[in-house]
Design a protein around this motif. Structure first.
Motif, PDB file in Angstrom:
ATOM      1  N   ILE A 108      -2.983  -1.608  53.147  1.00 20.52           N
ATOM      2  CA  ILE A 108      -3.101  -0.255  52.622  1.00 20.52           C
ATOM      3  C   ILE A 108      -3.642  -0.340  51.205  1.00 20.52           C
ATOM      4  N   VAL A 109      -4.635   0.458  50.910  1.00 17.98           N
ATOM      5  CA  VAL A 109      -5.243   0.407  49.581  1.00 17.98           C
ATOM      6  C   VAL A 109      -5.131   1.752  48.897  1.00 17.98           C
ATOM      7  N   GLU A 110      -4.950   1.696  47.597  1.00 16.26           N
ATOM      8  CA  GLU A 110      -4.755   2.919  46.831  1.00 16.26           C
ATOM      9  C   GLU A 110      -6.073   3.669  46.672  1.00 16.26           C
ATOM     10  N   ALA A 111      -5.979   4.991  46.787  1.00 16.32           N
ATOM     11  CA  ALA A 111      -7.176   5.810  46.649  1.00 16.32           C
ATOM     12  C   ALA A 111      -7.723   5.731  45.230  1.00 16.32           C
ATOM     13  N   SER A 112      -8.998   5.794  45.142  1.00 14.22           N
ATOM     14  CA  SER A 112      -9.650   5.766  43.831  1.00 14.22           C
ATOM     15  C   SER A 112      -9.352   7.048  43.075  1.00 14.22           C
ATOM     16  N   ASP A 118       7.969   1.717  51.693  1.00 11.96           N
ATOM     17  CA  ASP A 118       7.868   1.468  50.268  1.00 11.96           C
ATOM     18  C   ASP A 118       6.430   1.061  49.945  1.00 11.96           C
ATOM     19  N   LEU A 119       6.149   0.782  48.707  1.00 11.63           N
ATOM     20  CA  LEU A 119       4.775   0.495  48.301  1.00 11.63           C
ATOM     21  C   LEU A 119       4.272  -0.851  48.813  1.00 11.63           C
ATOM     22  N   ASN A 120       5.169  -1.663  49.371  1.00 13.20           N
ATOM     23  CA  ASN A 120       4.759  -2.919  49.990  1.00 13.20           C
ATOM     24  C   ASN A 120       4.558  -2.786  51.492  1.00 13.20           C
ATOM     25  N   GLY A 121       4.699  -1.569  52.002  1.00 20.65           N
ATOM     26  CA  GLY A 121       4.495  -1.329  53.423  1.00 20.65           C
ATOM     27  C   GLY A 121       5.722  -1.550  54.277  1.00 20.65           C
TER      28      GLY A 121
END
Length: 647
Positions: free
Chosen positions: A249-253, A188-191
């Motif tokens: 984890i970081v969101e792509a620009s 999920d988006l929290n890893g």
């Protein structure tokens, strides 16, 4: 060397006999390997994988441990050697921290071994942050280690992609796909991990032709559709590449090169390439199937299970999943002539279906009154909870037998950590890969080696002096019995096994159960009966072969043995006691030995204590250990006994 102290959890209320802290941890998996050396002949070992280390055992000295290696000392990711079939290399940081020591192994099941190895290794790195320790202790190897470090350490470590998963209802849910060395995982988006798709279990990967981001992962007979939007960058501590989503984890620009419609297609290609690279490194074929229209896939998904046949029976169950942490979801389990079908009771749609021919074993866990685990031959497992757990287990066994999958049994221990080969390989069949195992055990079969180990452990317990720590010896007996049960099918020991080996081992194994059940023994009744439930499964496999079927009647204490086991109070123990008696009086091999069958029936079913206990269980009056509450007449008992012996 790594020293680990763990406690085996037996959950035996009111007993401290089998819960001493000296009990060794159970391995996650075992594999037969050959340790290769460049300057002399290699030698055979059993490689045992644990959560934080792995060990090697010598099969020629009753599985004695020879070495132990910690995951934290591995310098870089173990890989299959492309130019040397079935070989792989593990590199370790030397104790001086100045260079690398190399271990080279060969295994007929190299890709299965590397899959298990890398799953445990990557989990260890992530959970214990071993990369920091290694970099600090061995700075000269820091760069090599970082290249395969844990999830939140290095940009190029594990490629991760922002996606949407297509639900069976047609809706889409955001998620992340991460290509690990052994599997692609859905988070999920929290890893948080939602699902693990091992490359070993992925049948093929396809692409949607009408959506540039759609990728279909085919596993367990059906496909999962993901829409790959963009890659995610991974940097330690988040860096300055974008907002942290979870687990580093970081969101792509939005201005990243892969953003936009062209970037979506490129991101899908990058994900497939990352999966292929990882699969190649462990020797798993990466198959790309034909493209498919999204509407066509939705139609196929809607038709899943439409041709699986009429339901024979059904059970309401609950199922734990990673998607619903801390809770379970409601399911209806149907058994058809060929399939186990799982449905969502709310919508009536088929969630999954598995062939009855793919079932390996049914595990009825002692620690729970409702939990049931179905192990499949491909290495996967499914866990369910049901208030009708035992009825469900019996229905699955009957359905498998009807589908000609007669080797399926029921046990209380999962096979993981006890098997020496993947589940779909039987050690008593003749094929090329099993031939490797025959050579590994110095010309004897795996079954002979495991039988000898069990017999040896049993003899140590019955011959131990009072001052000896008998608890540790009993642990070894139960471990040996569990290994034997996991590797030998319920259809019995191979007829190729030497009769003398069986005839010499069987009395020793039976004597250890008589020892456990004797009044005033070293172990309390609960522990003794639980232990017998495990050992009885081994005896059952032995008497199913010709040598065991003929030898059982020649053992001096065999009558006393059956009189004792039919009076135990443990539910699972009495199940296997009756099953064993049935095997002893019914010849299971061809040609049918009617003469020996007649001898066994007359010998065992003619004993009053045996047939009275058996009839008590059959008619459901009283208990086998306590006699009848309402005594049947003597004529009734005698008539029942005569009828049983004459068939």
């Amino acid at each position: 060397m790594l020293s680990i102290h763990n406690q085996r959890n037996n959950n035996m209320n009111g007993s401290n006999v089998l819960t001493a802290s000296s009990s060794p941890p159970r391995p996650r998996a075992r594999f037969v390997v050959t340790k290769l050396r460049s300057w002399r002949t290699g030698y055979q070992r059993i490689l045992c994988l644990y959560d934080s280390h792995f060990t090697t055992l010598d099969p020629e000295s009753h599985f004695r441990e020879t070495n132990s290696f910690a995951y934290r000392d591995i310098a870089r990711q173990p890989v299959a050697l492309p130019n040397e079939p079935n070989c792989f290399l593990i590199e370790f940081v030397n104790v001086t921290g100045q260079h690398v020591d190399k271990l080279k192994f060969r295994c007929e099941y190299c890709r299965e071994l590397l899959t298990e190895f890398l799953a445990l290794w990557t989990s260890f790195l992530h959970n214990f942050h071993a990369n920091a320790n290694v970099s600090r202790n061995h700075p000269s190897l820091a760069n090599n280690f970082v290249s395969v470090a844990a999830t939140n350490t290095n940009v190029s470590a594990y490629p991760t992609f922002q996606c949407h998963r297509l639900r069976r209802t047609g809706s889409r849910v955001p998620c992340l796909l991460r290509a690990l060395p052994h599997a692609v995982i859905e988070c999920d988006l929290n890893g948080n991990v939602l699902q693990v798709y091992r490359y070993l279990h992925i049948e093929q990967v396809g692409f949607t032709v009408d959506d540039p981001g759609g990728i279909v992962v085919h596993t367990t007979g059906r496909g999962r559709v993901f829409f790959v939007n963009a890659p995610y960058n991974m940097v330690a501590g988040g860096g300055s590449r974008g907002p942290i989503v979870g687990n580093g984890i970081v969101e792509a620009s939005p201005s990243a090169p892969n953003a936009g419609s062209n970037g979506v297609g490129r991101a899908r290609s990058d994900l497939a390439s990352a999966m292929k690279r990882s699969a190649d490194q462990i020797g798993v074929p990466f198959v790309v199937g034909q493209g498919i229209m999204l509407d066509s896939w939705l139609q196929l998904r809607a038709e899943l299970g439409s041709d699986c046949g009429e339901a024979i029976c059904s059970y309401r169950v609950t199922k734990p999943t990673r998607r619903h942490v801390g809770t379970t979801i409601l399911r209806t389990l149907f058994l058809t002539p060929k399939y186990i079908v799982e449905k969502d009771p709310a919508t009536g749609t088929v969630v999954s279906l598995r062939s009855l021919s793919s079932v390996f074993v049914v595990v009825r866990l002692r620690e729970s009154e409702t939990e049931l685990c179905i192990e499949y031959k491909d290495g996967q497992s499914r866990t369910y909870y049901s208030t009708e757990r035992d009825a469900l287990a019996c229905s699955i066994l009957d359905a498998c037998a009807s589908a000609d999958n007669v080797s399926v049994g029921i046990t209380e221990e999962k096979s993981d950590g006890h098997r020496l080969t993947p589940r779909d390989i039987q050690t008593n069949t003749s094929n090329a890969k099993v031939g490797f195992l025959e050579n590994m055990f110095a010309g004897t079969s795996v079954e002979v080696s495991l039988l000898s180990r069990l017999s040896h452990a049993a003899s140590l317990l019955t011959g131990a002096e009072e001052s000896t720590n008998k608890k540790n010896i009993l642990d070894d007996v139960l471990e040996a019995a569990s290994e034997f049960n996991a590797n030998v099918p319920t259809s019995g020991v191979s007829p190729l096994v030497d009769k003398k080996t069986v005839a010499s081992a069987l009395p020793t194994i039976i004597s250890v159960m008589l020892y456990l059940l004797s009044p005033g023994g070293s172990f309390n009744r609960e522990v003794s009966e639980k232990s017998c439930a495990t050992i009885l499964q081994s005896v059952y496999r032995i008497v199913r072969c010709q040598a065991g079927f003929q030898a059982i009647a020649e053992i001096p204490d065999s009558i006393k043995f059956f009189e004792s086991i039919l009076k135990i109070g443990d539910v699972f123990g009495i199940f296997w006691s009756v099953k064993l008696l049935s095997a002893v009086v019914t010849c299971s091999y061809d040609p049918r030995d009617r003469e020996q069958e007649f001898v066994n029936k007359q010998m065992f079913l003619g004993r009053p204590d045996i047939y009275q206990s058996l009839i008590s269980l059959m008619i459901g009056v009283g208990t086998a250990s306590g006699g009848w509450d309402e005594y049947p007449t003597k004529n009734y008992v005698d008539t029942m006994s005569t009828n049983v012996r004459s068939h």
